[in-house]
Design a protein around this motif. Structure first.
Motif, PDB file in Angstrom:
ATOM      1  N   GLY A  43       1.366  -0.991  -0.182  1.00  0.00           N
ATOM      2  CA  GLY A  43      -0.337  -0.387   0.119  1.00  0.00           C
ATOM      3  C   GLY A  43       0.962   1.659   0.081  1.00  0.00           C
ATOM      4  O   GLY A  43       1.843   1.125  -1.058  1.00  0.00           O
ATOM      5  N   GLY A  44       0.299   2.337   0.915  1.00  0.00           N
ATOM      6  CA  GLY A  44       1.242   3.305   0.942  1.00  0.00           C
ATOM      7  C   GLY A  44       1.212   4.217  -0.358  1.00  0.00           C
ATOM      8  O   GLY A  44       1.177   4.136  -0.941  1.00  0.00           O
ATOM      9  N   GLN A  45       2.509   4.564  -0.311  1.00  0.00           N
ATOM     10  CA  GLN A  45       2.693   5.847  -1.922  1.00  0.00           C
ATOM     11  C   GLN A  45       2.943   4.971  -3.114  1.00  0.00           C
ATOM     12  O   GLN A  45       2.810   5.541  -3.714  1.00  0.00           O
ATOM     13  N   GLY A  46       3.230   3.696  -2.879  1.00  0.00           N
ATOM     14  CA  GLY A  46       3.864   3.627  -3.883  1.00  0.00           C
ATOM     15  C   GLY A  46       2.658   2.020  -5.116  1.00  0.00           C
ATOM     16  O   GLY A  46       2.676   1.610  -5.408  1.00  0.00           O
ATOM     17  N   MET A 128       0.224  11.537   0.373  1.00  0.00           N
ATOM     18  CA  MET A 128       0.875  12.442   1.001  1.00  0.00           C
ATOM     19  C   MET A 128       1.570  11.532   2.160  1.00  0.00           C
ATOM     20  O   MET A 128       1.078  10.045   2.144  1.00  0.00           O
ATOM     21  N   SER A 129       2.125  11.472   3.087  1.00  0.00           N
ATOM     22  CA  SER A 129       2.415  10.507   3.998  1.00  0.00           C
ATOM     23  C   SER A 129       2.370  10.969   5.654  1.00  0.00           C
ATOM     24  O   SER A 129       2.398  12.433   5.902  1.00  0.00           O
ATOM     25  N   PHE A 130       1.540  10.357   6.483  1.00  0.00           N
ATOM     26  CA  PHE A 130       0.790  10.210   7.487  1.00  0.00           C
ATOM     27  C   PHE A 130       1.409   9.498   8.612  1.00  0.00           C
ATOM     28  O   PHE A 130       0.603   9.007   8.812  1.00  0.00           O
ATOM     29  N   VAL A 137      18.470   4.181  16.728  1.00  0.00           N
ATOM     30  CA  VAL A 137      19.174   4.959  15.977  1.00  0.00           C
ATOM     31  C   VAL A 137      20.882   5.172  15.051  1.00  0.00           C
ATOM     32  O   VAL A 137      21.068   5.652  14.304  1.00  0.00           O
ATOM     33  N   ASN A 138      21.266   3.274  14.843  1.00  0.00           N
ATOM     34  CA  ASN A 138      23.088   2.690  14.534  1.00  0.00           C
ATOM     35  C   ASN A 138      22.024   2.390  13.582  1.00  0.00           C
ATOM     36  O   ASN A 138      22.100   3.500  12.070  1.00  0.00           O
ATOM     37  N   SER A 139      21.663   1.040  13.770  1.00  0.00           N
ATOM     38  CA  SER A 139      21.792   0.072  12.584  1.00  0.00           C
ATOM     39  C   SER A 139      20.318  -0.414  13.331  1.00  0.00           C
ATOM     40  O   SER A 139      20.615  -0.892  14.179  1.00  0.00           O
ATOM     41  N   GLY A 140      19.165  -0.773  11.789  1.00  0.00           N
ATOM     42  CA  GLY A 140      18.877  -2.580  12.047  1.00  0.00           C
ATOM     43  C   GLY A 140      17.675  -2.336  11.796  1.00  0.00           C
ATOM     44  O   GLY A 140      17.202  -1.269  10.728  1.00  0.00           O
ATOM     45  N   PHE A 141      16.016  -3.195  11.734  1.00  0.00           N
ATOM     46  CA  PHE A 141      14.416  -3.493  11.590  1.00  0.00           C
ATOM     47  C   PHE A 141      14.463  -2.070  11.877  1.00  0.00           C
ATOM     48  O   PHE A 141      14.131  -1.429  13.229  1.00  0.00           O
ATOM     49  N   ALA A 142      13.498  -1.889  10.741  1.00  0.00           N
ATOM     50  CA  ALA A 142      13.060  -0.157  11.038  1.00  0.00           C
ATOM     51  C   ALA A 142      11.182  -0.567  10.477  1.00  0.00           C
ATOM     52  O   ALA A 142      11.175  -1.314   9.632  1.00  0.00           O
ATOM     53  N   PHE A 143      10.605  -0.170  10.807  1.00  0.00           N
ATOM     54  CA  PHE A 143       9.022  -0.068  11.077  1.00  0.00           C
ATOM     55  C   PHE A 143       8.978   1.398  10.414  1.00  0.00           C
ATOM     56  O   PHE A 143       8.590   1.956  10.902  1.00  0.00           O
ATOM     57  N   ARG A 144       7.094   1.339   9.210  1.00  0.00           N
ATOM     58  CA  ARG A 144       6.446   2.378   9.344  1.00  0.00           C
ATOM     59  C   ARG A 144       5.183   2.195   8.940  1.00  0.00           C
ATOM     60  O   ARG A 144       4.571   1.018   8.167  1.00  0.00           O
ATOM     61  N   ALA A 145       3.924   2.831   9.536  1.00  0.00           N
ATOM     62  CA  ALA A 145       2.682   2.432   8.815  1.00  0.00           C
ATOM     63  C   ALA A 145       2.204   4.231   9.247  1.00  0.00           C
ATOM     64  O   ALA A 145       2.513   4.599  10.395  1.00  0.00           O
ATOM     65  N   TYR A 160      -5.955   5.982   2.862  1.00  0.00           N
ATOM     66  CA  TYR A 160      -5.768   4.755   2.266  1.00  0.00           C
ATOM     67  C   TYR A 160      -4.239   4.582   2.987  1.00  0.00           C
ATOM     68  O   TYR A 160      -3.651   5.779   3.507  1.00  0.00           O
ATOM     69  N   ALA A 161      -3.941   3.735   2.908  1.00  0.00           N
ATOM     70  CA  ALA A 161      -2.843   3.330   4.045  1.00  0.00           C
ATOM     71  C   ALA A 161      -1.659   2.752   3.996  1.00  0.00           C
ATOM     72  O   ALA A 161      -1.853   2.351   2.432  1.00  0.00           O
ATOM     73  N   GLY A 162      -0.967   2.352   4.240  1.00  0.00           N
ATOM     74  CA  GLY A 162       0.491   1.888   4.285  1.00  0.00           C
ATOM     75  C   GLY A 162       1.197   1.186   5.022  1.00  0.00           C
ATOM     76  O   GLY A 162       1.165   2.255   6.635  1.00  0.00           O
ATOM     77  N   LEU A 163       2.056   0.281   5.323  1.00  0.00           N
ATOM     78  CA  LEU A 163       2.801  -0.682   6.064  1.00  0.00           C
ATOM     79  C   LEU A 163       4.233  -0.986   5.154  1.00  0.00           C
ATOM     80  O   LEU A 163       3.974  -1.582   3.952  1.00  0.00           O
ATOM     81  N   SER A 164       5.581  -0.678   5.373  1.00  0.00           N
ATOM     82  CA  SER A 164       7.119  -0.777   5.484  1.00  0.00           C
ATOM     83  C   SER A 164       7.461  -1.750   6.476  1.00  0.00           C
ATOM     84  O   SER A 164       7.430  -1.119   7.418  1.00  0.00           O
ATOM     85  N   LEU A 165       8.625  -2.536   5.523  1.00  0.00           N
ATOM     86  CA  LEU A 165       9.628  -3.128   6.982  1.00  0.00           C
ATOM     87  C   LEU A 165      10.470  -3.212   6.356  1.00  0.00           C
ATOM     88  O   LEU A 165      11.281  -3.119   4.708  1.00  0.00           O
ATOM     89  N   GLY A 166      11.157  -2.910   6.949  1.00  0.00           N
ATOM     90  CA  GLY A 166      13.185  -2.858   6.389  1.00  0.00           C
ATOM     91  C   GLY A 166      13.824  -2.825   6.830  1.00  0.00           C
ATOM     92  O   GLY A 166      13.892  -2.958   8.430  1.00  0.00           O
ATOM     93  N   TYR A 167      15.612  -1.996   7.269  1.00  0.00           N
ATOM     94  CA  TYR A 167      16.618  -1.800   7.946  1.00  0.00           C
ATOM     95  C   TYR A 167      17.132  -0.532   6.929  1.00  0.00           C
ATOM     96  O   TYR A 167      17.209   0.299   6.347  1.00  0.00           O
TER      97      TYR A 167
END
Length: 169
Positions: A43-46, A128-130, A137-145, A160-167
């Protein structure tokens, strides 16, 4: 005597745990580096399913940055490619941030029976994104929703909504 010793040690251990947690969420003085992320988004901006890169424009973990990605899906001879690009601003400190962004997604579609756009319609949608962002802070797993409203000529989809997982690195 044992009660007195426990009364003195328990607060000292607790304070040490709080200080250790605080040290993990702050960058050491003088060790600022810009946050960079790679992530997959549903979903999300993509709009569909995309692979993305996001970075800050200065040597900070928050502030102004940008993103770019690409997505592709094919079903029964029909296919859609999406390319989201945008600017965003991260508010907050430590690993918990709030993202506000504005961008555009280019859509290229085709196939036997695919007619998402008529010939006069634009194949670029505004986004848009909210979103809430958990970014180490350093490095590792990242999450957005969060919410990623989409708009174009004659329409606006606010929920419309989005969910992301990353690094984050």
């Amino acid at each position: 005597m044992l009660t007195l010793l426990a009364a003195l040690l328990i607060p000292a251990i607790s304070i040490g745990q709080v200080q250790q947690t605080d040290e993990r969420t702050k960058l050491p003085s003088g060790d600022q580096s810009r946050a960079q992320n790679v992530f997959v988004e549903v979903g999300g901006q993509g709009l569909l399913f995309t692979a993305n890169y996001d970075t800050r424009f200065s040597n900070k973990r928050n502030g102004l940055g940008g993103r770019a990605g690409i997505g592709y899906i094919a079903i029964d001879g029909d296919h859609v490619t999406t390319v989201p690009i945008g600017l965003n601003y991260l508010l907050g400190t430590g690993k918990h941030l709030f993202e506000v962004g504005l961008g555009a997604t280019v859509i290229a579609a085709g196939g036997d029976d695919f007619s998402l756009f008529d010939e006069e319609a634009s194949n670029v949608l505004g986004t848009m994104s909210f979103t809430y962002r958990l970014q180490p802070v350093n490095s590792g797993f990242a999450f957005r929703a969060g919410l990623t409203p989409i708009f174009g000529k004659g329409f606006f989809i606010p929920y419309y909504a989005g969910l992301s997982l990353g690094y984050t690195f």
